[in-house]
Motif scaffolding. Structure first.
Motif, PDB file in Angstrom:
ATOM      1  N   ARG A  84       0.835  -1.216   0.000  1.00  0.00           N
ATOM      2  CA  ARG A  84       0.000   0.000   0.000  1.00  0.00           C
ATOM      3  C   ARG A  84       0.859   1.251   0.000  1.00  0.00           C
ATOM      4  O   ARG A  84       0.636   2.184  -0.765  1.00  0.00           O
ATOM      5  N   GLN A  85       1.856   1.237   0.875  1.00  0.00           N
ATOM      6  CA  GLN A  85       2.735   2.394   1.003  1.00  0.00           C
ATOM      7  C   GLN A  85       3.445   2.678  -0.320  1.00  0.00           C
ATOM      8  O   GLN A  85       3.482   3.811  -0.781  1.00  0.00           O
ATOM      9  N   LEU A  86       3.971   1.619  -0.932  1.00  0.00           N
ATOM     10  CA  LEU A  86       4.709   1.798  -2.183  1.00  0.00           C
ATOM     11  C   LEU A  86       3.791   2.329  -3.281  1.00  0.00           C
ATOM     12  O   LEU A  86       4.169   3.209  -4.048  1.00  0.00           O
ATOM     13  N   ALA A  87       2.569   1.781  -3.352  1.00  0.00           N
ATOM     14  CA  ALA A  87       1.627   2.232  -4.370  1.00  0.00           C
ATOM     15  C   ALA A  87       1.229   3.682  -4.101  1.00  0.00           C
ATOM     16  O   ALA A  87       1.170   4.504  -5.024  1.00  0.00           O
ATOM     17  N   ALA A  88       1.007   3.999  -2.838  1.00  0.00           N
ATOM     18  CA  ALA A  88       0.614   5.365  -2.494  1.00  0.00           C
ATOM     19  C   ALA A  88       1.737   6.353  -2.780  1.00  0.00           C
ATOM     20  O   ALA A  88       1.492   7.517  -3.065  1.00  0.00           O
ATOM     21  N   ASP A  89       2.977   5.866  -2.710  1.00  0.00           N
ATOM     22  CA  ASP A  89       4.111   6.742  -2.994  1.00  0.00           C
ATOM     23  C   ASP A  89       4.344   6.964  -4.480  1.00  0.00           C
ATOM     24  O   ASP A  89       5.335   7.572  -4.861  1.00  0.00           O
ATOM     25  N   GLY A  90       3.493   6.424  -5.308  1.00  0.00           N
ATOM     26  CA  GLY A  90       3.588   6.714  -6.731  1.00  0.00           C
ATOM     27  C   GLY A  90       4.348   5.701  -7.557  1.00  0.00           C
ATOM     28  O   GLY A  90       4.671   5.945  -8.716  1.00  0.00           O
ATOM     29  N   ASN A  91       4.655   4.535  -6.961  1.00  0.00           N
ATOM     30  CA  ASN A  91       5.287   3.497  -7.771  1.00  0.00           C
ATOM     31  C   ASN A  91       4.248   2.882  -8.694  1.00  0.00           C
ATOM     32  O   ASN A  91       3.161   2.519  -8.264  1.00  0.00           O
ATOM     33  N   LYS A  92       4.598   2.780  -9.997  1.00  0.00           N
ATOM     34  CA  LYS A  92       3.618   2.308 -10.974  1.00  0.00           C
ATOM     35  C   LYS A  92       3.816   0.835 -11.321  1.00  0.00           C
ATOM     36  O   LYS A  92       2.959   0.202 -11.930  1.00  0.00           O
ATOM     37  N   LEU A  93       4.995   0.320 -10.998  1.00  0.00           N
ATOM     38  CA  LEU A  93       5.286  -1.087 -11.285  1.00  0.00           C
ATOM     39  C   LEU A  93       5.944  -1.666 -10.040  1.00  0.00           C
ATOM     40  O   LEU A  93       6.955  -1.136  -9.575  1.00  0.00           O
ATOM     41  N   ILE A  94       5.330  -2.721  -9.497  1.00  0.00           N
ATOM     42  CA  ILE A  94       5.849  -3.275  -8.243  1.00  0.00           C
ATOM     43  C   ILE A  94       6.116  -4.767  -8.409  1.00  0.00           C
ATOM     44  O   ILE A  94       5.216  -5.521  -8.787  1.00  0.00           O
ATOM     45  N   PHE A  95       7.343  -5.164  -8.139  1.00  0.00           N
ATOM     46  CA  PHE A  95       7.707  -6.580  -8.205  1.00  0.00           C
ATOM     47  C   PHE A  95       7.665  -7.169  -6.798  1.00  0.00           C
ATOM     48  O   PHE A  95       8.347  -6.690  -5.897  1.00  0.00           O
ATOM     49  N   ALA A  96       6.851  -8.197  -6.631  1.00  0.00           N
ATOM     50  CA  ALA A  96       6.714  -8.859  -5.335  1.00  0.00           C
ATOM     51  C   ALA A  96       7.461 -10.180  -5.428  1.00  0.00           C
ATOM     52  O   ALA A  96       7.013 -11.103  -6.106  1.00  0.00           O
ATOM     53  N   ASN A 114      -4.458   1.185 -11.025  1.00  0.00           N
ATOM     54  CA  ASN A 114      -3.528   1.741 -12.008  1.00  0.00           C
ATOM     55  C   ASN A 114      -2.083   1.330 -11.765  1.00  0.00           C
ATOM     56  O   ASN A 114      -1.196   1.677 -12.533  1.00  0.00           O
ATOM     57  N   VAL A 115      -1.856   0.616 -10.668  1.00  0.00           N
ATOM     58  CA  VAL A 115      -0.502   0.146 -10.395  1.00  0.00           C
ATOM     59  C   VAL A 115      -0.375  -1.272 -10.931  1.00  0.00           C
ATOM     60  O   VAL A 115      -1.295  -2.087 -10.796  1.00  0.00           O
ATOM     61  N   LYS A 116       0.752  -1.570 -11.562  1.00  0.00           N
ATOM     62  CA  LYS A 116       0.960  -2.900 -12.140  1.00  0.00           C
ATOM     63  C   LYS A 116       1.802  -3.742 -11.193  1.00  0.00           C
ATOM     64  O   LYS A 116       2.857  -3.303 -10.737  1.00  0.00           O
ATOM     65  N   PHE A 117       1.310  -4.924 -10.883  1.00  0.00           N
ATOM     66  CA  PHE A 117       1.992  -5.798  -9.932  1.00  0.00           C
ATOM     67  C   PHE A 117       2.544  -7.031 -10.651  1.00  0.00           C
ATOM     68  O   PHE A 117       1.879  -7.599 -11.519  1.00  0.00           O
ATOM     69  N   GLU A 118       3.742  -7.428 -10.256  1.00  0.00           N
ATOM     70  CA  GLU A 118       4.370  -8.631 -10.803  1.00  0.00           C
ATOM     71  C   GLU A 118       4.681  -9.554  -9.626  1.00  0.00           C
ATOM     72  O   GLU A 118       5.348  -9.145  -8.676  1.00  0.00           O
ATOM     73  N   HIS A 119       4.207 -10.789  -9.690  1.00  0.00           N
ATOM     74  CA  HIS A 119       4.366 -11.701  -8.556  1.00  0.00           C
ATOM     75  C   HIS A 119       5.119 -12.954  -8.968  1.00  0.00           C
ATOM     76  O   HIS A 119       4.763 -13.612  -9.944  1.00  0.00           O
ATOM     77  N   VAL A 120       6.162 -13.267  -8.218  1.00  0.00           N
ATOM     78  CA  VAL A 120       6.984 -14.427  -8.565  1.00  0.00           C
ATOM     79  C   VAL A 120       6.340 -15.728  -8.060  1.00  0.00           C
ATOM     80  O   VAL A 120       5.761 -15.752  -6.967  1.00  0.00           O
ATOM     81  N   ASN A 121       6.412 -16.763  -8.881  1.00  0.00           N
ATOM     82  CA  ASN A 121       6.027 -18.128  -8.486  1.00  0.00           C
ATOM     83  C   ASN A 121       4.582 -18.321  -8.033  1.00  0.00           C
ATOM     84  O   ASN A 121       4.238 -19.380  -7.525  1.00  0.00           O
ATOM     85  N   GLY A 122       3.740 -17.293  -8.149  1.00  0.00           N
ATOM     86  CA  GLY A 122       2.368 -17.451  -7.673  1.00  0.00           C
ATOM     87  C   GLY A 122       1.487 -18.115  -8.720  1.00  0.00           C
ATOM     88  O   GLY A 122       1.968 -18.612  -9.736  1.00  0.00           O
ATOM     89  N   PHE A 123       0.180 -18.146  -8.442  1.00  0.00           N
ATOM     90  CA  PHE A 123      -0.723 -18.673  -9.470  1.00  0.00           C
ATOM     91  C   PHE A 123      -2.008 -17.870  -9.591  1.00  0.00           C
ATOM     92  O   PHE A 123      -2.922 -18.262 -10.301  1.00  0.00           O
TER      93      PHE A 123
END
Lengths: 364, 306
Positions: A84-96, A114-123
């Motif tokens: 939440r914090q990262l998205a609120a700070d204006g990050n548009k692409l977040i790798f988890a 509007n934020v794009k999330f990338e998640h490793v190994n999930g389904f």
């Protein structure tokens, strides 16, 4: 650890504050890309590889992007706060970068469409969540290729974390790779029920070696088993990072990851507007996401050649680790002759059997 | 290769850090102080020992630095609980959290650096005796010192005058104070001893067992040491027995898996905890013994009446 995180947040918020005041003046703001890590950036394994890729990404994209990271984020409700914090700070692409962020991501992604999330190994994907995963089984198959040729006792060992499908595939493919070179090998698994406990990993490695396993693979995170092999004069294989500094004589090779190609590709997609959600990407040796650690000079040239040939065949698609006929160690046919099980099959994501050659029965 | 000998050898190595930490805590608790910060002190000891050995190349310096770091952290605990009379349970927990964070912070740049392992001591002649030599005379020096420490603690508590004073203070600090014993000094010394032992236990992990530094590498061993003290009813011999038992059953369950015994691994992973608790509870089942051995004023702050 906690302090460190707080300090990062403080810096983040200051940076965000500065940006907010100066934002009106600047015309083309860099794309803000954030990374969330499970461990510390210097963990010598999983997280470190992600952070090295982040640095490569920054180098490749220059001032078009700005990256931040938060390390030591537990797979709990804490991570939701961080996202939440990262998205609120204006990050548009977040790798988890850990499997356990899956549920928190589902929640946060709905709040920040509007934020794009990338998640490793999930389904679980979503319109703004995509999933990416390396083809670990290719790396483990190649580890098996070396182990099968280097064993003198015809006994291999494997230190498993938890018997979940993604780990089961690794022990299975290592065994299949070894059997392809040496039909006499048997594989002894030990499950330690932890991802990370150097002491216990050490005990497991000692036990396997005492029971005759002279080539031990692992799906746990510390270099303990490489140290044990170095002491006892046997062989071991690293995971995630090159751990040869912990056992220069012992580590024959290992499977590591290079995430930078994927991170650069995805960032470019966001920049040119071609990024779409609901995707599941699996990259392997061919795409350079799975990279083998350097081969130990002790491996004879003939064995190296087999390794390189096998690698070339996997890259060209001629060889698939799970090609039939494959039966499990109770004799039941799991993959029929003439077919191959690949990551698009449902069975691939629910592997819960030992291939023939592995001793014991799968912990249920 | 006979697998029994290496199994016993790894049991001993697994039990040694528990012995150090638990013997230290036994003294602390016998003085009536409950320090739940072992895990934190172990991690600080692990990182300090690792850094010092890396810098000087000497294991001895490493272990001394680890003991020193453990003492430093325990002094903070001592100041808070003994001088300021804060709650010992809360302060101990805070000490663990602090130690985890501080060690990660200090060791940030040490992770991923390998260290050569401490060579075992081969006593000439004795170590070449078949089986017995392998079993008894091929460990690193810290294993032997842990047994010396056990003997010393046992002697101190039971035979020495100072040990009697320490136990008296753990039972009834006000009586000890009334007859002119310094409760504060004794408790400080006990807490410092516990800190030094926990520091050494931590360094044993980062210098001997797995010669490397990684965050949180004690993986809960401090808590196991704490439990051993209670289940061993504050008797050094039982504490040491418990440590070997725990190490042995851990090793056995891995060994059983390697043989492919059809037992669920979750059950096997639980076995060391369950077996240790059961055995120690059976040994110490007499409630009178427990009451007799448990320091009566454990965890209670002492404020000397003027």
């Amino acid at each position: 650890m906690q302090l460190n995180k707080k300090w990062k947040f403080l810096r983040l918020s200051i940076a965000a504050g500065l940006l907010a005041t100066s934002g009106a003046v600047a015309s083309a703001e860099p794309l803000k890309v954030a990374f969330v890590y499970l461990g510390p950036v210097k963990d010598g394994g999983w997280t470190q590889m992600h952070d090295e890729a982040r640095q490569k990404l920054e180098k490749a994209m220059g001032d078009k992007i700005k990256t931040t990271f938060v390390e030591n984020v537990p797979e709990t409700a804490d991570s939701e706060r961080v996202f939440r914090q990262l998205a609120a700070d204006g990050n548009k692409l977040i790798f988890a970068t850990s499997f356990g962020y899956m549920e928190p991501l589902q929640k946060v992604s709905k709040v920040f469409p509007n934020v794009k999330f990338e998640h490793v190994n999930g389904f679980k994907t979503a319109p703004n969540i995509v999933v990416y995963e390396p083809r670990f089984e290719e790396g483990f198959y190649l580890i098996g290729t070396i182990a099968g040729q280097m064993t003198k006792t015809n006994t291999l060992g494997f230190i498993g974390s938890f018997p979940i499908p993604s780990v089961m595939r690794n022990i299975d493919s290592m065994t299949l790779g070894a059997l392809a070179q040496n039909p006499k090998v048997t594989m002894k698994p030990i499950w330690v029920n932890t991802w990370y406990d150097p002491g216990k990993e050490r005990q497991a490695a000692e036990t396997l070696i005492a029971q005759g396993a002279d080539n031990v693979g692992q799906n746990t995170d510390s270099p303990a088993s490489i140290q044990v092999a170095q002491e006892k004069g046997t062989y071991a294989f690293s995971i995630d990072a090159d751990m040869s500094s912990f056992g220069p004589k012992a580590q024959l090779t290992g499977t590591t990851e290079d995430w930078s190609g994927y991170y650069i590709a995805e960032t470019k997609k966001v920049l040119d507007g071609s990024w779409t959600g609901n995707r599941h990407t699996r990259w392997g040796l061919k795409e350079g996401m799975v990279v083998m650690a350097p081969l130990n000079p002790v491996i004879p040239p003939a064995a190296v050649k087999v390794f390189e040939d096998t690698k070339a065949k996997i890259i060209s698609g001629e060889l698939k680790p799970f090609v039939g006929p494959i039966s499990d160690n109770t004799g039941a046919v799991k993959v029929a002759a003439g077919t191959a099980m690949t990551d698009t099959d449902a069975a691939f994501n629910s592997v819960n059997w030992y291939v023939k050659g592995i001793e014991g029965s799968v912990p249920q | 290769m006979n697998p029994i000998v290496p199994m016993i050898a790894s049991t001993v190595v697994a039990a040694t850090p528990l012995i150090y930490a638990a013997l230290g805590e036994t003294i602390v608790e016998k003085a009536g102080v409950l320090n739940l910060g072992i895990e934190g002190m172990m991690l600080i000891g692990a990182v300090a020992g690792f850094a010092a050995t890396l810098a000087t190349g000497s294991d001895t310096v490493g272990f001394m630095a680890a003991a020193g770091a453990g003492v430093a952290l325990s002094l903070a605990f001592g100041f808070l609980t003994l001088n300021l009379q804060t709650n010992q349970v809360a302060t101990g927990l805070a000490l663990t959290l602090f130690g985890i964070g501080l060690s990660a912070f200090v060791g940030h740049n040490l992770a991923g650096t390998p260290l050569p392992p401490l060579p075992p001591i081969f006593i000439p002649g004795l170590s070449s005796i078949p089986i017995v030599g392998d079993l008894l005379f091929r460990y690193d020096i810290m294993v032997y010192l842990s047994l010396v420490l056990f003997a010393a603690v046992e002697w101190f508590l039971i035979k020495s005058h100072a040990g009697l004073t320490l136990r008296a203070i753990g039972e009834s600090p006000s009586v000890a104070h009334a007859i002119g014993k310094s409760v504060l000094t004794t408790r400080y010394l006990a807490v410092m001893f516990g800190g030094a032992c926990a520091g050494i236990a931590g360094a044993y992990l980062s210098l001997v067992q797995t010669p490397m530094w990684v965050e949180g590498m004690s993986a809960g061993k401090g808590w196991i040491a704490l439990a051993l003290v209670v289940f061993g009813t504050w008797k050094p011999a039982r504490v040491v027995l418990g440590a070997y038992l725990f190490g042995g059953v851990t090793q056995f369950q891995l060994f059983a898996q390697g043989f492919g015994l059809p037992i669920p691994t979750e059950f096997l992973s639980m076995l060391p905890y369950a077996a240790t608790v059961v055995v120690l509870v059976i040994i110490c089942r007499d409630p009178k013994t427990i009451l007799l051995n448990q320091p009566a004023s454990l965890g209670i702050s002492f404020h000397a009446a003027a």
